[in-house]
Structure formats: structure tokens, C-alpha cells
Scaffold this motif. Structure first.
Motif, PDB file in Angstrom:
ATOM      1  N   PHE A   7      16.541   5.752  -1.777  1.00 17.92           N
ATOM      2  CA  PHE A   7      15.054   6.260  -2.127  1.00 17.92           C
ATOM      3  C   PHE A   7      14.174   5.208  -0.833  1.00 17.92           C
ATOM      4  CE2 PHE A   7      16.977   7.767  -5.125  1.00 17.92           C
ATOM      5  CZ  PHE A   7      17.626   9.232  -5.049  1.00 17.92           C
ATOM      6  N   HIS A   8      13.389   6.158  -0.315  1.00 17.00           N
ATOM      7  CA  HIS A   8      11.652   5.621   0.462  1.00 17.00           C
ATOM      8  C   HIS A   8      11.132   6.369   0.266  1.00 17.00           C
ATOM      9  CE1 HIS A   8      14.665   3.895   3.919  1.00 17.00           C
ATOM     10  NE2 HIS A   8      14.831   3.136   3.142  1.00 17.00           N
ATOM     11  N   PRO A   9       9.571   5.875   0.577  1.00 16.79           N
ATOM     12  CA  PRO A   9       8.511   6.325   0.509  1.00 16.79           C
ATOM     13  C   PRO A   9       8.493   7.235   1.486  1.00 16.79           C
ATOM     14  CG  PRO A   9       8.260   3.965   0.651  1.00 16.79           C
ATOM     15  CD  PRO A   9       9.991   4.306   0.518  1.00 16.79           C
ATOM     16  N   ALA A  10       8.148   8.584   0.828  1.00 17.70           N
ATOM     17  CA  ALA A  10       7.254   9.960   1.621  1.00 17.70           C
ATOM     18  C   ALA A  10       6.435   9.407   3.133  1.00 17.70           C
ATOM     19  CB  ALA A  10       6.734  10.628   0.699  1.00 17.70           C
ATOM     20  N   GLU A  11       5.811   8.496   2.947  1.00 13.73           N
ATOM     21  CA  GLU A  11       5.017   8.066   4.256  1.00 13.73           C
ATOM     22  C   GLU A  11       5.746   6.467   5.175  1.00 13.73           C
ATOM     23  OE1 GLU A  11       3.256   5.652   0.819  1.00 13.73           O
ATOM     24  OE2 GLU A  11       4.132   7.314   1.051  1.00 13.73           O
ATOM     25  N   SER A  12       6.773   5.846   5.046  1.00 18.33           N
ATOM     26  CA  SER A  12       7.092   4.716   5.161  1.00 18.33           C
ATOM     27  C   SER A  12       8.061   5.420   6.399  1.00 18.33           C
ATOM     28  CB  SER A  12       8.411   4.405   4.672  1.00 18.33           C
ATOM     29  OG  SER A  12       9.544   5.248   4.491  1.00 18.33           O
ATOM     30  N   LEU A  13       8.443   4.729   7.466  1.00 18.85           N
ATOM     31  CA  LEU A  13       8.611   4.757   8.600  1.00 18.85           C
ATOM     32  C   LEU A  13      10.353   3.530   9.232  1.00 18.85           C
ATOM     33  CD1 LEU A  13       5.763   5.680  11.028  1.00 18.85           C
ATOM     34  CD2 LEU A  13       7.898   7.621   9.758  1.00 18.85           C
ATOM     35  N   LEU A  14      10.843   3.741   7.817  1.00 19.31           N
ATOM     36  CA  LEU A  14      11.739   2.738   8.399  1.00 19.31           C
ATOM     37  C   LEU A  14      13.107   3.290   8.723  1.00 19.31           C
ATOM     38  CD1 LEU A  14      11.689   2.033   3.829  1.00 19.31           C
ATOM     39  CD2 LEU A  14      10.740   0.576   6.338  1.00 19.31           C
ATOM     40  N   PRO A  15      13.952   2.339   9.551  1.00 20.93           N
ATOM     41  CA  PRO A  15      14.568   2.795  10.085  1.00 20.93           C
ATOM     42  C   PRO A  15      16.085   3.009  10.219  1.00 20.93           C
ATOM     43  CG  PRO A  15      14.641   0.547  10.468  1.00 20.93           C
ATOM     44  CD  PRO A  15      13.220   1.028   9.282  1.00 20.93           C
TER      45      PRO A  15
ATOM     46  N   ALA B 263      13.599  -1.924 -14.092  1.00 24.00           N
ATOM     47  CA  ALA B 263      13.569  -2.918 -13.081  1.00 24.00           C
ATOM     48  C   ALA B 263      12.122  -2.877 -12.679  1.00 24.00           C
ATOM     49  CB  ALA B 263      14.050  -2.497 -10.831  1.00 24.00           C
ATOM     50  N   PHE B 264      11.005  -4.095 -12.146  1.00 25.20           N
ATOM     51  CA  PHE B 264      10.126  -3.718 -11.596  1.00 25.20           C
ATOM     52  C   PHE B 264       9.524  -3.546  -9.522  1.00 25.20           C
ATOM     53  CE2 PHE B 264       8.823  -6.035 -15.587  1.00 25.20           C
ATOM     54  CZ  PHE B 264       7.542  -5.415 -15.486  1.00 25.20           C
ATOM     55  N   SER B 265       8.958  -2.835  -9.500  1.00 22.04           N
ATOM     56  CA  SER B 265       8.585  -3.450  -7.578  1.00 22.04           C
ATOM     57  C   SER B 265       8.111  -4.634  -7.290  1.00 22.04           C
ATOM     58  CB  SER B 265       8.030  -2.474  -7.404  1.00 22.04           C
ATOM     59  OG  SER B 265       7.033  -2.502  -7.679  1.00 22.04           O
ATOM     60  N   PRO B 266       8.351  -4.464  -6.270  1.00 16.93           N
ATOM     61  CA  PRO B 266       8.141  -6.196  -5.560  1.00 16.93           C
ATOM     62  C   PRO B 266       6.476  -6.595  -5.871  1.00 16.93           C
ATOM     63  CG  PRO B 266       9.678  -5.302  -4.416  1.00 16.93           C
ATOM     64  CD  PRO B 266       9.063  -4.404  -4.751  1.00 16.93           C
ATOM     65  N   CYS B 267       6.308  -5.731  -5.795  1.00 16.70           N
ATOM     66  CA  CYS B 267       4.581  -5.259  -5.291  1.00 16.70           C
ATOM     67  C   CYS B 267       3.733  -5.593  -7.291  1.00 16.70           C
ATOM     68  CB  CYS B 267       3.704  -4.553  -4.811  1.00 16.70           C
ATOM     69  SG  CYS B 267       4.619  -2.780  -5.504  1.00 16.70           S
TER      70      CYS B 267
ATOM     71  N   HIS C 237       0.610  -0.774  -0.288  1.00 21.80           N
ATOM     72  CA  HIS C 237      -0.161   0.101   0.189  1.00 21.80           C
ATOM     73  C   HIS C 237       0.975   1.173  -0.031  1.00 21.80           C
ATOM     74  CE1 HIS C 237       0.881  -0.802   3.961  1.00 21.80           C
ATOM     75  NE2 HIS C 237       1.108   0.012   4.635  1.00 21.80           N
ATOM     76  N   PHE C 238       2.317   1.200   0.162  1.00 21.89           N
ATOM     77  CA  PHE C 238       2.765   2.452   0.218  1.00 21.89           C
ATOM     78  C   PHE C 238       3.090   3.011  -1.548  1.00 21.89           C
ATOM     79  CE2 PHE C 238       5.919   1.785   4.519  1.00 21.89           C
ATOM     80  CZ  PHE C 238       4.564   2.073   5.037  1.00 21.89           C
ATOM     81  N   GLU C 239       2.811   3.999  -1.302  1.00 21.71           N
ATOM     82  CA  GLU C 239       3.034   4.882  -2.503  1.00 21.71           C
ATOM     83  C   GLU C 239       5.328   4.590  -2.555  1.00 21.71           C
ATOM     84  OE1 GLU C 239       1.650   6.786  -3.878  1.00 21.71           O
ATOM     85  OE2 GLU C 239      -0.193   6.195  -2.806  1.00 21.71           O
ATOM     86  N   ALA C 240       5.339   5.380  -4.664  1.00 22.42           N
ATOM     87  CA  ALA C 240       6.458   4.856  -4.589  1.00 22.42           C
ATOM     88  C   ALA C 240       7.452   5.374  -4.239  1.00 22.42           C
ATOM     89  CB  ALA C 240       6.910   5.083  -6.283  1.00 22.42           C
ATOM     90  N   PRO C 241       9.194   4.431  -3.976  1.00 28.02           N
ATOM     91  CA  PRO C 241       9.933   5.338  -3.106  1.00 28.02           C
ATOM     92  C   PRO C 241      10.184   6.689  -3.954  1.00 28.02           C
ATOM     93  CG  PRO C 241      11.027   2.908  -3.331  1.00 28.02           C
ATOM     94  CD  PRO C 241       9.413   3.677  -4.204  1.00 28.02           C
TER      95      PRO C 241
ATOM     96  N   ASN D   7      11.650  -3.944   1.946  1.00 28.77           N
ATOM     97  CA  ASN D   7      11.556  -3.010   1.499  1.00 28.77           C
ATOM     98  C   ASN D   7      10.542  -2.684   0.691  1.00 28.77           C
ATOM     99  OD1 ASN D   7      11.804  -3.880   4.545  1.00 28.77           O
ATOM    100  ND2 ASN D   7      13.465  -3.499   4.689  1.00 28.77           N
ATOM    101  N   PRO D   8      10.434  -1.254   1.078  1.00 27.48           N
ATOM    102  CA  PRO D   8      10.098   0.068   0.014  1.00 27.48           C
ATOM    103  C   PRO D   8      11.130   0.432   0.035  1.00 27.48           C
ATOM    104  CG  PRO D   8       8.421   0.778   1.925  1.00 27.48           C
ATOM    105  CD  PRO D   8       9.194  -1.076   1.938  1.00 27.48           C
ATOM    106  N   GLU D   9      11.738   0.139  -1.396  1.00 23.59           N
ATOM    107  CA  GLU D   9      13.296   1.406  -1.493  1.00 23.59           C
ATOM    108  C   GLU D   9      14.246   0.390  -2.987  1.00 23.59           C
ATOM    109  OE1 GLU D   9      15.119   0.175   3.276  1.00 23.59           O
ATOM    110  OE2 GLU D   9      16.510  -0.133   1.586  1.00 23.59           O
ATOM    111  N   LEU D  10      14.097   1.986  -3.342  1.00 22.67           N
ATOM    112  CA  LEU D  10      14.878   1.699  -4.762  1.00 22.67           C
ATOM    113  C   LEU D  10      17.287   2.173  -4.249  1.00 22.67           C
ATOM    114  CD1 LEU D  10      14.914   1.792  -7.495  1.00 22.67           C
ATOM    115  CD2 LEU D  10      14.169   3.843  -7.694  1.00 22.67           C
ATOM    116  N   LEU D  11      17.413   1.666  -5.206  1.00 21.51           N
ATOM    117  CA  LEU D  11      18.319   2.227  -5.039  1.00 21.51           C
ATOM    118  C   LEU D  11      19.030   2.579  -6.560  1.00 21.51           C
ATOM    119  CD1 LEU D  11      20.694   1.809  -3.351  1.00 21.51           C
ATOM    120  CD2 LEU D  11      21.861  -0.144  -4.648  1.00 21.51           C
ATOM    121  N   THR D  12      20.040   3.811  -6.211  1.00 21.31           N
ATOM    122  CA  THR D  12      20.092   4.220  -7.624  1.00 21.31           C
ATOM    123  C   THR D  12      21.529   3.972  -8.419  1.00 21.31           C
ATOM    124  OG1 THR D  12      19.922   5.906  -7.775  1.00 21.31           O
ATOM    125  CG2 THR D  12      18.092   5.614  -8.511  1.00 21.31           C
TER     126      THR D  12
END
Length: 811
Positions: free
Chosen positions: A803-811, A741-745, A479-483, A788-793
């Protein structure tokens, strides 16, 4: 698809010869009526079902130059313009007046505006936009009142349209080759484009279901833009109608080979240099609720009216689906003005004026022919054999995937005789172990043996166990938005070096990078701490890949060598010296090594042994064996390859230097299907929707895959039909091999770009969601974290960005 004659798709309802030329007049028609200029100053209204006894409107003192029907459903409104007046007619009221013996009259809303070349009504039909000269005059449709004058173009305005979902927005196009977005209430410019073409912009159309608009120029160029809430425009795609027609005719010749040289000539060959451009005179799209929903593909298909016929274009795939030329016994062979609308019985009505004459013709495209077109298109998109990434049948007996590596007995054979004795005598008495002392020099024991009863058992905290279990059971937050929010930036080396490949491990805890300085780096996923460095290649590393078990990862180089590594050792477990390797990966749940070299796909069985002998430390205990080799058709070199290793799959995708994509079925050991001319250039990257251990997708979604080619954007394909279903062109890719790349979802697609950005697209739309900036160079590689909803470039100058989604609270 077989060619059809004009009589099969065009039904000529009527043809009218006017007294004056009508080539540059704006014609109009609606599902029930059509309007035709008559004797210059008058207007005749025809009912589409009853062409006899037309309604004649008189009121203009100069020649009528533009007409448009209103879009309000409860009443039929016509607005007409000449140099003296702009008049709004209530058609039903005019019919009543004629029946009562009164001359039909309209309401004058504008006076002496000059020559009006285009009229448009707002969605509620209470505002009129009249294009005259370099300005757009806004009029009140209820009374004679000028609401505003919009002047900013450097050339004559050719058309303007109100936004159907926001009546306060208006877009105007001009001969200065630009378009402008206006705030009707304030008269301000909200957005102004650059010069788009060398030819004037002639047509404009809104697609409400996608919040997009399309504009076309006199040389056959089309631009599709997304109109955002902040009134900024994003270019979705740019198309050339002439090039699309050439590609369409090439594909048509492949389906229906010509019988002789004359049949093999295309329409462009016949015309020669007489006509080099195709002006986009009219753009129109059927509503999604049309009876021909299968043809519209969710509202992405548009009809383009040009000088020589109608073109059916799919904007999602940027492909030309059908051409309806003006030929045969039709009254018009070269058109100048088009207006297209819905007709009765599912037909499509087209009101067309002649370029070199005074004729106006009402055509009707047969709905039965459209249904046949839908059927033939669906049939042409299907493949002979049903293909799926997820297997539906067991392995065949002769399948290459049944190959097994011969096991050797781990116990050495017992040797007897003199040779055995000699070998025992030659061995060292003690080697790399210490002999325990016999104790004859130690003091004698004075006490008996006493067991130790005070030993404390080592116990693991319960919190650690619960945390690990929780991490294993966590699901990917779909349900998270894109990173899109930058989190970490770092340099992979003290000197700039290219990040050629990136991949996360299956659990998302580790990341391996292949660099241009011949080294391989192993990071933890948050990019904290120093990476482990693996050096075993002498040239740039071009591919890295994790195994499904997460115990091994491989790397290939331009040496050419292939190395398999384990995280606990600095030396490779297995090193293979082969021919130049384009790409390699683990396949079939780590059973095989899949290599692409030259024109061949090679399956290797392998055995990895991590034990070491210090005397024979350079002797490799691991081994590999070629199990199968398949070749591309026509012997073309493989430029990219993709296969799923996360579950059992028989399908391998391979792209060739001949611009084709070939699908290998490893269950049968053959090529199952081929996609010719997948791009205008060779595909340099293929990737499949592989999902993740932490996220479940629908089975059908695993049949989607992406292909990238320089200067030809990114294409999304469906393996079941072996055809392109969507195209993404907002990013820049002109010379470097940028990957995707495709996201896992499966909801998002990320791709690198040469404008120092990474782009994230929605798989359901051709619009990009985010443009990730703050990169110092070309973004070559992107990778989604599977857990996790993360993107690496990774960039051309050796920098990684997380990069992380705006609403995520990842450590």
C-alpha cells in the motif's frame, strides 16, 4: 493508592426531602445554580453558594418530570417539562420579577406532549428536544412551535442530545438498546446502530475535543464512538464497568495488602449477588482548561455516575483510575439520578437523587482532594528507576554486553617432524586449480614485448553515481499521509501457506518473509521479479530478522533451529540447534544474537565465516558462544520479545505467559521493572518504536512500545512510566497472533486483523484512520518500509499486499 473516607472527597452542601418520589426524574445543575422539584408541580432554584431563600417557579399543573439548564453563557436558561407544558424560564428575569413583587413566569413552548423523561437544549438554546414515549419532539425555544417529530425507535426513548459542534445533528438512545443519529432539519436518520446490549441505554455524552460520544447501558456497559464528517460511527472502545472495578480492586490489594480476611474482601465480595450490574446513569467530563489538567490527560478522562458512586475512567487506556463510593455519613447511599457540573474554586458539583427515597442532595467534590489524587496518581505511575531506551551512561564493567568472543589465530601452527612430512606427501599435487603450461611445445616468440596503449578505461556514468548518492540522502517524507492505496498484490506460493513473519532491510531495498512451509523468501521492496528461496528448516518459520549491517538475516523455526543467511548463498552461514525458540533477533548493533527460549533470554556471541572448503563443505566455519542468560521472574515462559538493534540500547522487553511484561536492563544484567497484568491474556507480540535511518524522531518517542493480546486489543506503553498511555480496539483479534508495527516517522501504527483487513491508527488518537480491505484472509503481519511511505501486509493464506499513500508519486 490508599483508600479515603467519603468526608475527604464528598462535601454535602444541602439535602432536600421532596413530597413525591424523585428517583426517575431528570435533575439539572450548572456552575451557579441547581434545580429541584418541589411539591411535585413547582421548581426550586438554589444558588450553589447561597442555599437560603431559593427561587420558586410555579406554572406547571402536573408533576415536573424533567429539567435542564441551557449552555449559553450570557444568560441562564432553564427548561422544564411535565405532562401539560414544556416551559422555558429566564432565571435572571425571574429574579427581577420576584424583586418587583410579580410572580415569576416562563414561556410555554410545548403543550400536552405526554410524560417527558428527558430534555435537552441545542448549543445556542433555541431548540428543545423532548423525549416522550417512542418519539423525540423538537420544539422552538423562543415560541410555541413544533419543529418536528422524530419517530423510529421500537422502545421508549430514554435520552437525546444535540451535537455540540453541529446543532443540526441529534443522537437519541432508547430502551430498544440502539442509538440513532438524526438530521434535525430534514428529520432523516443518518445512522442507526445495531442492538448493543441486553439492557436499555440510559445515558449519552459528547466529547467535543475528540469528536466522540459515549453511551452507557443499565448493565454497566459503555461504548465510545467517533462521529465522522460523513456521519458514520466508528467504535473506539467498549468497556464493562464491573470488570474494570474488579481489576481496580485487585491492583489496590497489591499496593495495599490486606491485614486480615475482612480487609481483603472486595466490595463485590461483600455485596455477593445482591448487585450484579452497575447502571451508567450519568457521563460527564471536565473541560481541558480545568485546573486539574494533569488528571484529565488531554481530556480523555470521564466521570461515570452509577448507583453506588462515581467512577473516574480513562478512555485512552480503558482503565479505572478512581472510585468514589457513596458511603459514610452521606444522606444518600444508593443513587438513581445524577447531574454533574463545574463548581466554584475548581470543585465538582453533583446533584443526586435517592433510589428508594424522596431525597435530593448536592455534593461537592473537594478540589484539594482532587489535587492530592493527581499527585498520588503521578507518583504511582512513576517507576523507581528512570528507564530509557536511549542509554545515558556508559557500560558497567560487569555488564553482560562487555562480553567478547575469543579470537583464534588464523595462521595454522607450524608442524615439524615426520608427521609434517607425511601430511605434505599425502596432499594432492594440484587441487581445483590448473597448472599453467611451461610453453615448451609452443612456437618461439618472434617479436619483442609491446605494451598495449589502446586500452579504454572503464568509466561509470555520472548519472548513476548521482542517483545513488541522492537515494542515500533522501529523507523519509514524514508529511505524507498513512499508506492506504493498494499498489501490488501477489501470492508467495502456488499453494496456500501462512506468512508468519515480515521484515524490511534497514535501507528498505529488500524484504524477507518467513513462511509456514519452512521456506524463507527474499524479495526486492517493489515486489517485482522472482524471489530468492532459502530452504534450511524442516518446519514452519516463525521469525525472520535483518542485521543492522544488512549483510545477514536470520530465521528461526519450530525445528528448533536458528539459521543465519546471506543473500548471495543458498545455504546458511550459521546453523544453531537449540531448545525451542520463541523468537530471535540481532542485538546491540549486530554484536549479539538475542534468543528467547522457555523462560530464558540468551545472549550469544557469534562469528560468521562465508569461506567454503569443497572437501569439508559440511564443516561449519562459523561459530557461536553463549555469553549470558537471564530468566523471567516466577519462571514463566516468554511469549514475545523486543529489543532495538538500530542503535546501542540496554533495554530488552519480554512478555510472559503470566500476562506480565518485564523490562531487562542489560547494563546491570537484571530485571529493571515489571508490568503485571498488562493484558487479560498473555501478550503474543511486542514491538518498539525503532525509527529509521531515513527519519529522525524526538528522543522521548523511542520509549514507546506496543503490545498485542488476543481479545484484548492493542496497547501503547511508555517505558518511562511503565504504564499504558493509549489503547486501540477497533480491529478484530480473537484467535490468531496478529502483529503491529510503528511507521518510521512514529505517527502511525498498523496492525493486522481477523476481518480480512489491516488497520492504521494515529498514535495521538484511539481512532483508526484507514481500514485497508481487499484481503482474502486474516492479516497476520504488517511491516512499514523504513525508506519510503509503504506498508506491506501478509495474510494467513499466503498473500502479500503493498500500500502507498494517496498523494505519493512513488515509482
Amino acid at each position: 493508592m490508599a483508600a479515603v473516607t467519603s468526608e475527604q472527597y464528598f462535601i454535602e452542601r444541602f439535602a432536600v426531602t421532596c413530597n413525591n418520589p424523585v428517583s426517575h426524574l431528570q435533575l439539572t445543575c450548572c456552575p451557579s445554580h441547581c434545580a429541584v422539584p418541589w411539591q411535585g408541580k413547582n421548581i426550586r432554584i438554589y444558588e450553589n453558594n447561597n442555599l437560603e431563600s431559593p427561587l420558586e417557579l410555579t406554572g406547571h399543573h402536573c408533576d415536573v418530570s424533567a429539567m435542564v439548564f441551557g449552555t449559553v453563557s450570557d444568560r441562564l436558561i432553564l427548561c422544564s417539562a411535565s405532562e401539560d407544558y414544556v416551559i422555558v424560564w429566564d432565571i435572571h428575569r425571574c429574579y427581577r420579577q420576584i424583586k418587583e413583587g410579580v410572580i415569576a413566569s416562563g414561556r410555554v413552548v410545548g403543550t400536552l406532549l405526554g410524560r417527558v423523561v428527558h430534555l435537552s437544549l441545542c448549543p445556542l438554546s433555541w431548540k428543545v428536544a423532548a423525549c416522550s414515549g417512542y418519539r423525540v419532539v423538537l420544539l422552538n425555544a423562543e415560541k410555541e412551535e413544533v419543529l418536528g417529530v422524530l419517530k423510529a425507535h421500537l422502545g421508549p426513548v430514554t435520552a437525546s442530545e444535540f451535537c455540540p459542534w453541529d446543532a443540526n445533528l441529534l443522537i437519541s438512545i432508547s430502551e430498544d438498546r440502539t442509538f440513532k443519529i438524526w438530521d434535525v432539519r430534514k428529520g432523516d436518520i443518518l445512522f442507526e446502530s445495531a442492538v448493543l446490549s441486553a439492557y436499555p441505554l440510559l445515558s449519552l455524552f459528547f466529547m467535543e475535543q475528540n469528536s466522540q460520544f459515549i453511551t452507557g447501558s443499565g448493565d454497566g456497559q459503555l461504548w465510545c464512538y467517533t462521529l465522522l464528517v460523513d456521519h458514520k460511527c466508528r467504535l473506539v472502545t467498549k468497556l464493562d464497568l464491573s470488570k474494570l472495578e474488579q481489576k481496580y480492586e485487585r491492583n489496590l490489594r497489591k499496593i495495599n495488602p490486606p491485614q486480615n480476611e475482612t480487609d481483603g474482601m472486595t466490595r463485590n465480595d461483600v455485596r455477593g449477588t445482591m448487585e450484579t450490574t452497575k447502571p451508567v446513569l450519568r457521563i460527564w467530563a471536565q473541560r481541558p482548561q480545568s485546573s486539574h489538567a494533569s488528571l484529565q490527560q488531554g481530556g480523555s478522562c470521564v466521570w461515570i455516575g452509577s448507583s453506588d458512586g462515581l467512577y473516574l475512567l480513562d478512555l485512552d487506556t480503558s482503565e479505572l483510575l478512581k472510585i468514589l463510593p457513596l458511603k459514610g455519613e452521606l444522606s444518600i447511599s444508593i443513587a438513581e439520578s445524577w447531574d454533574i457540573t463545574h463548581g466554584h474554586g475548581g470543585n465538582m458539583c453533583c446533584l443526586v437523587s435517592s433510589l428508594f427515597g424522596n431525597s435530593v442532595v448536592l455534593f461537592e467534590v473537594n478540589s484539594a482532594w482532587l489535587d492530592e489524587l493527581c499527585f498520588r496518581m503521578a507518583k504511582s505511575f512513576s517507576v523507581e528507576e528512570h528507564l530509557s531506551v536511549v542509554p545515558s551512561s556508559p557500560l558497567m564493567t560487569m555488564s553482560p554486553l562487555n562480553a567478547e568472543l575469543a579470537k583464534q589465530d588464523s595462521k595454522p601452527q607450524r608442524k615439524i617432524g615426520v608427521s609434517c612430512q607425511k601430511s605434505v606427501k599425502d596432499q594432492a599435487l594440484v587441487f581445483h586449480t590448473q597448472v599453467k603450461s611451461s610453453g615448451y611445445n609452443a612456437a618461439p616468440h618472434r617479436t619483442m614485448f609491446r605494451p598495449k596503449t589502446n586500452i579504454k578505461k572503464k568509466t561509470h556514468p555520472a548519472s548513476t553515481t548521482s542517483t545513488n548518492t541522492k537515494g542515500l540522502l533522501n529523507e523519509y517524507p514524514s508529511h505524507f499521509e498513512a499508506p492506504s492505496m493498494p499498489y501490488t498484490h501477489l501470492m508467495v506460493s502456488t499453494t496456500p501457506t501462512t506468512v508468519n513473519s515480515l521484515q524490511y532491510s534497514g535501507d528498505g531495498k529488500q524484504l524477507v518473509c518467513g513462511l509456514g512451509d519452512s521456506s524463507v523468501l527474499l524479495y526486492n521492496s517493489p515486489l517485482t521479479g522472482n524471489p530468492a528461496v532459502y530452504t534450511g528448516h524442516s518446519k514452519a518459520v516463525n521469525t525472520v530478522c535483518w542485521s543492522h549491517s544488512r549483510r545477514w538475516f536470520l530465521s528461526t523455526s519450530e525445528d528448533p533451529t536458528l539459521c543465519i543467511w546471506t543473500a548471495s548463498a543458498s545455504e546458511p552461514v550459521l546453523t544453531m540447534f537449540t531448545k525451542p525458540i520463541r523468537t530471535a533477533q540481532f542485538y546491540y548493533l549486530d554484536k549479539f544474537l538475542l534468543l528467547a527460549s522457555g523462560s530464558n533470554l540468551m545472549l550469544y556471541l557469534y562469528h560468521l565465516d562465508t569461506t567454503r572448503d569443497d572437501i569439508k563443505r559440511y564443516t561449519q566455519r562459523s561459530k557461536s558462544k553463549l555469553a549470558s542468560k537471564l530468566s523471567m521472574k516466577s519462571g514463566t515462559d516468554i511469549t514475545s520479545m523486543s529489543a532495538i538493534n538500530d542503535f546501542y540500547s540496554y533495554i530488552i522487553l519480554a512478555a510472559g505467559a503470566d500476562r506480565s511484561i518485564q523490562v531487562f536492563d542489560m547494563n546491570q544484567g537484571c530485571i529493571a521493572t515489571q508490568i503485571p497484568d498488562a493484558h487479560c491474556r498473555a501478550v503474543h507480540h511486542l514491538t518498539q518504536n525503532k525509527g529509521s535511518l531515513f527519519c529522525t524522531q524526538a528522543m522521548e518517542s523511542y520509549n514507546l512500545f506496543l503490545s498485542s493480546a488476543i481479545t484484548d486489543g492493542l496497547k501503547l506503553w511508555d517505558l518511562r512510566t511503565a504504564r499504558c498511555v493509549r489503547r486501540y480496539e477497533s480491529h478484530v483479534n480473537r484467535c490468531h497472533h496478529c502483529t503491529a508495527a510503528f511507521s518510521p516517522c512514529g505517527r502511525f501504527i498498523a496492525t493486522g486483523s481477523e476481518d480480512h483487513c489491516a488497520y492504521i491508527y494515529d498514535t495521538r488518537s484511539s481512532n483508526f484512520l484507514h481500514k485497508l480491505q481487499r484481503h482474502s484472509d486474516t492479516v497476520l503481519n504488517v511491516a512499514f518500509n523504513p525508506a519510503n511511505p509503504e506498508l506491506l501486509t501478509g495474510t494467513l493464506d499466503g498473500k502479500l499486499a503493498l500500500f502507498h499513500p494517496a498523494e505519493s508519486l512513488l515509482p
